[in-house]
Design an enzyme around this catalytic site. Sequence first.
Site, PDB file in Angstrom:
ATOM      1  N   ARG A 111      19.980  10.993 -17.811  1.00  0.00           N
ATOM      2  CA  ARG A 111      20.182  10.161 -16.615  1.00  0.00           C
ATOM      3  C   ARG A 111      18.920   9.892 -15.799  1.00  0.00           C
ATOM      4  NH1 ARG A 111      24.540  13.560 -16.704  1.00  0.00           N
ATOM      5  NH2 ARG A 111      26.140  12.598 -18.000  1.00  0.00           N
ATOM      6  N   GLY A 171      27.326  21.933 -20.758  1.00  0.00           N
ATOM      7  CA  GLY A 171      27.874  22.817 -21.790  1.00  0.00           C
ATOM      8  C   GLY A 171      29.253  23.381 -21.476  1.00  0.00           C
ATOM      9  N   GLU A 173      32.108  22.468 -22.181  1.00  0.00           N
ATOM     10  CA  GLU A 173      33.076  22.441 -23.281  1.00  0.00           C
ATOM     11  C   GLU A 173      32.822  23.563 -24.294  1.00  0.00           C
ATOM     12  OE1 GLU A 173      34.695  20.206 -21.150  1.00  0.00           O
ATOM     13  OE2 GLU A 173      32.885  19.078 -21.587  1.00  0.00           O
ATOM     14  N   TRP A 237      26.490  19.624 -14.692  1.00  0.00           N
ATOM     15  CA  TRP A 237      25.941  18.667 -15.659  1.00  0.00           C
ATOM     16  C   TRP A 237      25.561  17.329 -15.076  1.00  0.00           C
ATOM     17  CZ3 TRP A 237      28.620  14.143 -16.543  1.00  0.00           C
ATOM     18  CH2 TRP A 237      30.007  14.140 -16.332  1.00  0.00           C
ATOM     19  N   ASN A 255      34.450  21.457 -15.097  1.00  0.00           N
ATOM     20  CA  ASN A 255      35.729  22.107 -15.370  1.00  0.00           C
ATOM     21  C   ASN A 255      35.544  23.597 -15.660  1.00  0.00           C
ATOM     22  OD1 ASN A 255      34.541  20.822 -17.926  1.00  0.00           O
ATOM     23  ND2 ASN A 255      35.895  22.392 -18.764  1.00  0.00           N
ATOM     24  N   ASP A 297      40.840  19.011 -16.973  1.00  0.00           N
ATOM     25  CA  ASP A 297      39.411  18.688 -17.162  1.00  0.00           C
ATOM     26  C   ASP A 297      38.888  17.806 -16.049  1.00  0.00           C
ATOM     27  OD1 ASP A 297      36.923  18.847 -18.460  1.00  0.00           O
ATOM     28  OD2 ASP A 297      37.255  16.922 -19.438  1.00  0.00           O
ATOM     29  N   ASN A 396      33.606   9.099 -13.218  1.00  0.00           N
ATOM     30  CA  ASN A 396      32.909  10.068 -14.055  1.00  0.00           C
ATOM     31  C   ASN A 396      31.446  10.137 -13.602  1.00  0.00           C
ATOM     32  OD1 ASN A 396      31.606  11.207 -16.629  1.00  0.00           O
ATOM     33  ND2 ASN A 396      33.760  11.336 -17.165  1.00  0.00           N
ATOM     34  N   TRP A 472      31.291   2.196 -16.227  1.00  0.00           N
ATOM     35  CA  TRP A 472      30.574   3.435 -16.549  1.00  0.00           C
ATOM     36  C   TRP A 472      29.144   3.400 -16.010  1.00  0.00           C
ATOM     37  CZ3 TRP A 472      33.973   6.893 -17.850  1.00  0.00           C
ATOM     38  CH2 TRP A 472      33.558   8.130 -18.348  1.00  0.00           C
TER      39      TRP A 472
HETATM   40  N1  PQQ Z   1      28.941  13.116 -19.888  1.00  0.00           N
HETATM   41  C1  PQQ Z   1      29.507  11.883 -19.859  1.00  0.00           C
HETATM   42  C2  PQQ Z   1      28.717  10.667 -20.039  1.00  0.00           C
HETATM   43  O1  PQQ Z   1      27.493  10.770 -19.833  1.00  0.00           O
HETATM   44  O2  PQQ Z   1      29.277   9.605 -20.386  1.00  0.00           O
HETATM   45  C3  PQQ Z   1      30.844  12.005 -19.658  1.00  0.00           C
HETATM   46  C4  PQQ Z   1      31.085  13.362 -19.571  1.00  0.00           C
HETATM   47  C5  PQQ Z   1      29.889  14.040 -19.713  1.00  0.00           C
HETATM   48  C6  PQQ Z   1      32.305  14.063 -19.368  1.00  0.00           C
HETATM   49  O3  PQQ Z   1      33.360  13.442 -19.225  1.00  0.00           O
HETATM   50  C7  PQQ Z   1      32.268  15.481 -19.325  1.00  0.00           C
HETATM   51  O4  PQQ Z   1      33.303  16.130 -19.150  1.00  0.00           O
HETATM   52  C8  PQQ Z   1      31.017  16.159 -19.468  1.00  0.00           C
HETATM   53  N2  PQQ Z   1      31.075  17.505 -19.394  1.00  0.00           N
HETATM   54  C9  PQQ Z   1      29.953  18.237 -19.491  1.00  0.00           C
HETATM   55  C10 PQQ Z   1      30.093  19.716 -19.331  1.00  0.00           C
HETATM   56  O5  PQQ Z   1      31.200  20.157 -19.010  1.00  0.00           O
HETATM   57  O6  PQQ Z   1      29.083  20.417 -19.460  1.00  0.00           O
HETATM   58  C11 PQQ Z   1      28.715  17.632 -19.693  1.00  0.00           C
HETATM   59  C12 PQQ Z   1      28.609  16.234 -19.786  1.00  0.00           C
HETATM   60  C13 PQQ Z   1      27.218  15.712 -19.940  1.00  0.00           C
HETATM   61  O7  PQQ Z   1      26.278  16.527 -19.865  1.00  0.00           O
HETATM   62  O8  PQQ Z   1      26.968  14.544 -20.123  1.00  0.00           O
HETATM   63  C14 PQQ Z   1      29.799  15.460 -19.664  1.00  0.00           C
END
Ligand code: PQQ
Length: 565
Positions: A111, A171, A173, A237, A255, A297, A396, A472
Amino acid sequence: KDVTDADILNDAKTPGDVVSFGLGTQGQRFSQLAAVNTGTVKNLVPAWSMSFGGEKQRGQESQPVIHDGKMFVTASYSRLFAIDAKTGKKLWKYEHRLPDGIMPCCDVINRGAALYGNLVIFGTLDAQLVALNKDTGKVVWKEKVDDYAAGYSITAAPIIAKGKLITGVSGGEFGIVGRIDARDPLTGKLVWTRPTVEGHMGYVVDKDGNKKENGISGTANATWSGDLWKTGGAATWNGATYDPETNLIFAGTGNPAPWNSHLRPGDNLFSSSTVAIDADTGKIVWHYQNTPHDGWDFDGVNEFVSFDFKDPKTGKVVKAGGKADRNGFFFVNDRTNGKLLNAFPFVNKITWAKSIDLKTGRPVYDDENRPGDPTAGDGKKGKTVFSAPSFLGGKNQQQIAYNPQTGLFYVPANEWGMDIWNEPVAYKKGAAYLGAGFTIKPLHEDYIGVMRAVDPVSGKVVWENKNYAPLWGGALTTAGGLTFYGTPEGYLKAVDAKTGKELWSFQTGTGIVAPPVTWEQDGEQMIAVTTGWGGAVPLWGGDVAKRVNYLEQGGSVWVFKLHKS
Ligand code: PQQ
């Protein structure tokens, strides 16, 4: 020219550059520039475009930073480009060598970068921080933040708060433990670290490199059961914002892990929360949990944006912060102490809670709509429920913007739901740690995305613009009376900030999932946006992903300015 602490402190007021994520660490994404305005915007034309090239495309979520005539923009797969901000000529690029086995959950995105001194600094998908000389592109320092094999990665843009480099981790997840780190930006050495899962110890590091305990976060894991706090998620994150007036860093947390909430009775602090951390001491000053005991989540990583408003009852100015949460509610908190001031839906359909009780600050749950406990049935799969928003959220990663002239927040929102059910799961290092299954579904035939202007005081939606694909990309708002945002269909749009009326649009050739910025270059107002379709939607979007699978990938920066007649 070096980037100083004063440059960063004054970023929002000095439109000649953009030295921090959010156009100022408070994250308002408001620019005082007004040459491009409701009258002139129709004359906006491309100034240049630069391609990230290579075979690597995927999602481009980066916000460019611009200083001293140079633009620094990160790209997918942990790349960083330096570009002449006036002409678009590439000056240098850095391609991070990524190991096999990195585990970003949601596309190989980044980002953005931070600027400090003569350095440009960003986080990588293998959980490192890299600082490059901004003039030459040479690596000045590199630090390992954590173990990518355990599921750690970095996707968020770092920020600088009072001379410290502030970073989060991804991380959630994989059952990592979220935290915010503060480092010396010139050397990369750790100054303090603050875990965002209750029960974990924080540390400070003194000048001689000695690590000292700095108190555990919260109480001893009282809001978790058993050992689950040890792999509790709450990933930071999406990074943080910083408010110099209160000296607080506001970190949104993801989450709790795993998703299956029946495995972890309790509130599971500090998951799905805003955590306010003292920039000097690394201690938690207050926290507000947007979704206690999350079961859907609903990461609360959404940015907490500082703003002031006049209380209609007392006439007093309130130091507040606004957050459009993934769970579908817009929260307004007192940013000095976290007290909840207002909470209202910014999406039309919310099933998990009936409301947020302003007295207790807690959600009024609809218990019927929590996915069921697998142990109550056949032990393999709990009751499926239909839930809205979907786990990709009312909002998001796409950033909101606040315009002090209209008093409105601009929220790139999405209307969607999901079927979700729970399954048994056990933690295993480096393996997905969900304990849930799901399918995302659109709620309407004609749109998912909807750009909404919301009044944080009245809680009213003042205008909205629907969009077929999920929105988005983040928002930008200006003193020219405009709000800018991009769409997955490839359009960068400028709308009237007061009414939402579309005044200008440009087709960039691939989807936009990044926030636009604006700055003044040699007397002209420039607008820039990174383009390239991707992020979580095509990977996790279920039925929605199928709906938008005609969208093409890409990877460019586009810059616009007014046509001179
Ligand atoms: N990243 C995106 C994106 O960049 O489109 C969308 C998401 C992430 C999510 O919906 C997430 O739940 C998510 N979760 C984590 C996490 O729980 O560590 C990391 C990220 C990430 O680093 O992009 C996302």
